[in-house]
Design a protein around this motif. Sequence first.
Motif, PDB file in Angstrom:
ATOM      1  N   ALA A  45       0.924  -1.214  -0.078  1.00 13.87           N
ATOM      2  CA  ALA A  45       0.016   0.056   0.005  1.00 13.87           C
ATOM      3  C   ALA A  45       0.869   1.185  -0.148  1.00 13.87           C
ATOM      4  CB  ALA A  45      -0.971  -0.011   1.107  1.00 13.87           C
ATOM      5  N   LEU A  46       1.873   1.257   0.747  1.00 13.20           N
ATOM      6  CA  LEU A  46       2.582   2.302   0.728  1.00 13.20           C
ATOM      7  C   LEU A  46       3.383   2.826  -0.697  1.00 13.20           C
ATOM      8  CD1 LEU A  46       4.367   1.906   4.454  1.00 13.20           C
ATOM      9  CD2 LEU A  46       2.882   4.010   3.738  1.00 13.20           C
ATOM     10  N   LEU A  47       3.833   1.599  -1.292  1.00 14.00           N
ATOM     11  CA  LEU A  47       4.589   1.617  -2.401  1.00 14.00           C
ATOM     12  C   LEU A  47       3.538   2.270  -3.584  1.00 14.00           C
ATOM     13  CD1 LEU A  47       6.699  -1.520  -2.589  1.00 14.00           C
ATOM     14  CD2 LEU A  47       7.643   0.756  -2.213  1.00 14.00           C
ATOM     15  N   ALA A  48       2.221   1.547  -3.462  1.00  8.57           N
ATOM     16  CA  ALA A  48       1.177   2.210  -4.439  1.00  8.57           C
ATOM     17  C   ALA A  48       1.108   3.609  -4.116  1.00  8.57           C
ATOM     18  CB  ALA A  48       0.020   1.166  -3.956  1.00  8.57           C
ATOM     19  N   GLY A  49       1.098   3.978  -2.947  1.00 15.74           N
ATOM     20  CA  GLY A  49       0.852   5.346  -2.660  1.00 15.74           C
ATOM     21  C   GLY A  49       2.188   6.186  -2.854  1.00 15.74           C
ATOM     22  N   HIS A  50       3.196   5.619  -3.367  1.00 15.19           N
ATOM     23  CA  HIS A  50       4.380   6.531  -3.721  1.00 15.19           C
ATOM     24  C   HIS A  50       5.064   6.932  -2.695  1.00 15.19           C
ATOM     25  CE1 HIS A  50       3.233   5.894  -7.825  1.00 15.19           C
ATOM     26  NE2 HIS A  50       2.226   6.511  -7.787  1.00 15.19           N
ATOM     27  N   ASP A  51       4.819   6.231  -1.234  1.00 13.35           N
ATOM     28  CA  ASP A  51       5.532   6.567  -0.384  1.00 13.35           C
ATOM     29  C   ASP A  51       6.696   5.579   0.216  1.00 13.35           C
ATOM     30  OD1 ASP A  51       6.285   7.615   2.121  1.00 13.35           O
ATOM     31  OD2 ASP A  51       4.195   7.404   3.350  1.00 13.35           O
ATOM     32  N   GLU A  52       7.793   5.718  -0.725  1.00 14.70           N
ATOM     33  CA  GLU A  52       9.014   4.807  -0.695  1.00 14.70           C
ATOM     34  C   GLU A  52       9.669   5.033   0.651  1.00 14.70           C
ATOM     35  OE1 GLU A  52      11.354   3.730  -3.927  1.00 14.70           O
ATOM     36  OE2 GLU A  52       9.776   4.308  -5.437  1.00 14.70           O
ATOM     37  N   ALA A  53       9.823   6.167   1.347  1.00 13.94           N
ATOM     38  CA  ALA A  53      10.400   6.630   2.598  1.00 13.94           C
ATOM     39  C   ALA A  53       9.980   5.611   3.668  1.00 13.94           C
ATOM     40  CB  ALA A  53      10.413   7.904   2.737  1.00 13.94           C
ATOM     41  N   ARG A  54       8.500   5.657   3.690  1.00 15.85           N
ATOM     42  CA  ARG A  54       7.696   5.082   4.847  1.00 15.85           C
ATOM     43  C   ARG A  54       7.826   3.563   4.508  1.00 15.85           C
ATOM     44  NH1 ARG A  54       2.262   7.495   5.698  1.00 15.85           N
ATOM     45  NH2 ARG A  54       2.062   5.890   7.432  1.00 15.85           N
ATOM     46  N   ALA A  55       7.790   3.158   3.228  1.00 14.97           N
ATOM     47  CA  ALA A  55       7.874   1.623   2.818  1.00 14.97           C
ATOM     48  C   ALA A  55       9.242   1.197   3.219  1.00 14.97           C
ATOM     49  CB  ALA A  55       7.520   1.513   1.396  1.00 14.97           C
ATOM     50  N   GLN A  56      10.237   1.936   3.212  1.00 16.34           N
ATOM     51  CA  GLN A  56      11.470   1.300   3.378  1.00 16.34           C
ATOM     52  C   GLN A  56      11.846   1.190   4.896  1.00 16.34           C
ATOM     53  OE1 GLN A  56      13.981   0.595   1.184  1.00 16.34           O
ATOM     54  NE2 GLN A  56      15.351  -0.088   2.724  1.00 16.34           N
ATOM     55  N   ARG A  57      10.968   1.775   5.718  1.00 17.31           N
ATOM     56  CA  ARG A  57      11.143   1.655   7.149  1.00 17.31           C
ATOM     57  C   ARG A  57      10.624   0.266   7.461  1.00 17.31           C
ATOM     58  NH1 ARG A  57       8.507   6.991   8.266  1.00 17.31           N
ATOM     59  NH2 ARG A  57       9.801   8.320   7.044  1.00 17.31           N
ATOM     60  N   LEU A  58       9.925  -0.399   6.814  1.00 21.82           N
ATOM     61  CA  LEU A  58       9.191  -1.616   7.051  1.00 21.82           C
ATOM     62  C   LEU A  58      10.511  -2.816   6.871  1.00 21.82           C
ATOM     63  CD1 LEU A  58       5.811  -1.490   5.588  1.00 21.82           C
ATOM     64  CD2 LEU A  58       6.501  -1.268   8.057  1.00 21.82           C
ATOM     65  N   TRP A  59      11.717  -2.372   6.533  1.00 24.84           N
ATOM     66  CA  TRP A  59      12.766  -3.287   6.077  1.00 24.84           C
ATOM     67  C   TRP A  59      13.478  -3.145   7.303  1.00 24.84           C
ATOM     68  CZ3 TRP A  59      14.261  -6.226   1.603  1.00 24.84           C
ATOM     69  CH2 TRP A  59      13.569  -6.033   0.485  1.00 24.84           C
ATOM     70  N   GLU A  60      14.290  -4.515   7.517  1.00 30.91           N
ATOM     71  CA  GLU A  60      15.321  -4.672   8.572  1.00 30.91           C
ATOM     72  C   GLU A  60      16.284  -3.551   8.202  1.00 30.91           C
ATOM     73  OE1 GLU A  60      16.390  -8.784   8.433  1.00 30.91           O
ATOM     74  OE2 GLU A  60      15.387  -9.006  10.376  1.00 30.91           O
ATOM     75  N   PRO A  61      17.209  -2.762   9.048  1.00 28.43           N
ATOM     76  CA  PRO A  61      17.942  -1.827   8.852  1.00 28.43           C
ATOM     77  C   PRO A  61      19.172  -2.378   7.956  1.00 28.43           C
ATOM     78  CG  PRO A  61      17.246  -1.699  11.124  1.00 28.43           C
ATOM     79  CD  PRO A  61      16.924  -3.066  10.516  1.00 28.43           C
ATOM     80  N   GLN A  62      19.641  -3.447   8.258  1.00 25.60           N
ATOM     81  CA  GLN A  62      20.784  -4.049   7.392  1.00 25.60           C
ATOM     82  C   GLN A  62      20.325  -4.763   6.208  1.00 25.60           C
ATOM     83  OE1 GLN A  62      19.651  -5.341  10.256  1.00 25.60           O
ATOM     84  NE2 GLN A  62      19.397  -7.465  10.312  1.00 25.60           N
ATOM     85  N   ALA A  63      18.807  -4.802   5.924  1.00 32.86           N
ATOM     86  CA  ALA A  63      18.505  -5.824   4.373  1.00 32.86           C
ATOM     87  C   ALA A  63      18.681  -4.619   3.414  1.00 32.86           C
ATOM     88  CB  ALA A  63      17.073  -5.978   4.832  1.00 32.86           C
ATOM     89  N   ARG A  64      18.913  -5.287   2.263  1.00 28.82           N
ATOM     90  CA  ARG A  64      19.071  -4.478   1.104  1.00 28.82           C
ATOM     91  C   ARG A  64      18.327  -5.332  -0.009  1.00 28.82           C
ATOM     92  NH1 ARG A  64      25.068  -4.825  -0.368  1.00 28.82           N
ATOM     93  NH2 ARG A  64      25.651  -5.389   1.870  1.00 28.82           N
ATOM     94  N   VAL A  65      17.727  -4.459  -0.776  1.00 25.96           N
ATOM     95  CA  VAL A  65      16.674  -5.016  -1.875  1.00 25.96           C
ATOM     96  C   VAL A  65      17.564  -4.762  -3.140  1.00 25.96           C
ATOM     97  CG1 VAL A  65      15.400  -2.787  -2.114  1.00 25.96           C
ATOM     98  CG2 VAL A  65      14.389  -5.089  -3.015  1.00 25.96           C
ATOM     99  N   ALA A  66      17.524  -6.026  -3.868  1.00 26.41           N
ATOM    100  CA  ALA A  66      18.280  -5.838  -5.315  1.00 26.41           C
ATOM    101  C   ALA A  66      17.449  -4.938  -6.043  1.00 26.41           C
ATOM    102  CB  ALA A  66      18.431  -7.385  -5.967  1.00 26.41           C
ATOM    103  N   PRO A  67      18.127  -4.213  -7.040  1.00 28.48           N
ATOM    104  CA  PRO A  67      17.454  -3.343  -8.127  1.00 28.48           C
ATOM    105  C   PRO A  67      16.436  -3.891  -8.823  1.00 28.48           C
ATOM    106  CG  PRO A  67      19.947  -3.216  -8.202  1.00 28.48           C
ATOM    107  CD  PRO A  67      19.674  -4.314  -7.184  1.00 28.48           C
TER     108      PRO A  67
END
Length: 144
Positions: A45-67
């Motif tokens: 839902a956050l991504l659909a609303g173009h709120d990538e900053a808040r969506a990123q906070r749902l990730w573990e701090p050390q986790a990385r997503v591949a491009p």
Amino acid sequence: MISWVAPLLLLAAGPTGQAPAQVTSRSPIDRDAAAAVAVVRRYRALLAGHDEARAQRLWEPQARVAPRERRLTRFGAFTVGTPSRVEPGAGQRYVTVPIIVKSKLRDGTATRRGAVVLHRVAAEIDGATPAQKRWRIREVRIGD
């Protein structure tokens, strides 16, 4: 090379082609898995609303997503399936939530199956912070 035009919303379909079952049960493990699914849905839902900053906070701090996974999921156009059971491990908990991403390409429509892996510290671990006890996204895997 694949060129992405725009994502489409995908109808929910499980591995057998049927709609994913709802996560409803009275057992603590199922409620725990349901909480993980809620994080994935919030992420979508956050991504659909173009709120990538808040969506990123749902990730573990050390986790990385591949491009590639970031590109496929950032539009919020993925369907969330039925989670695995919660897997325990040395004070840690893991759950895998299947997703289906459908995107419109210049040369047609592509459907990709994937999974979101979530992690948290077990609730009974002394000294763990409330943030460590919440489900966080550890990894997104999307196949071809």
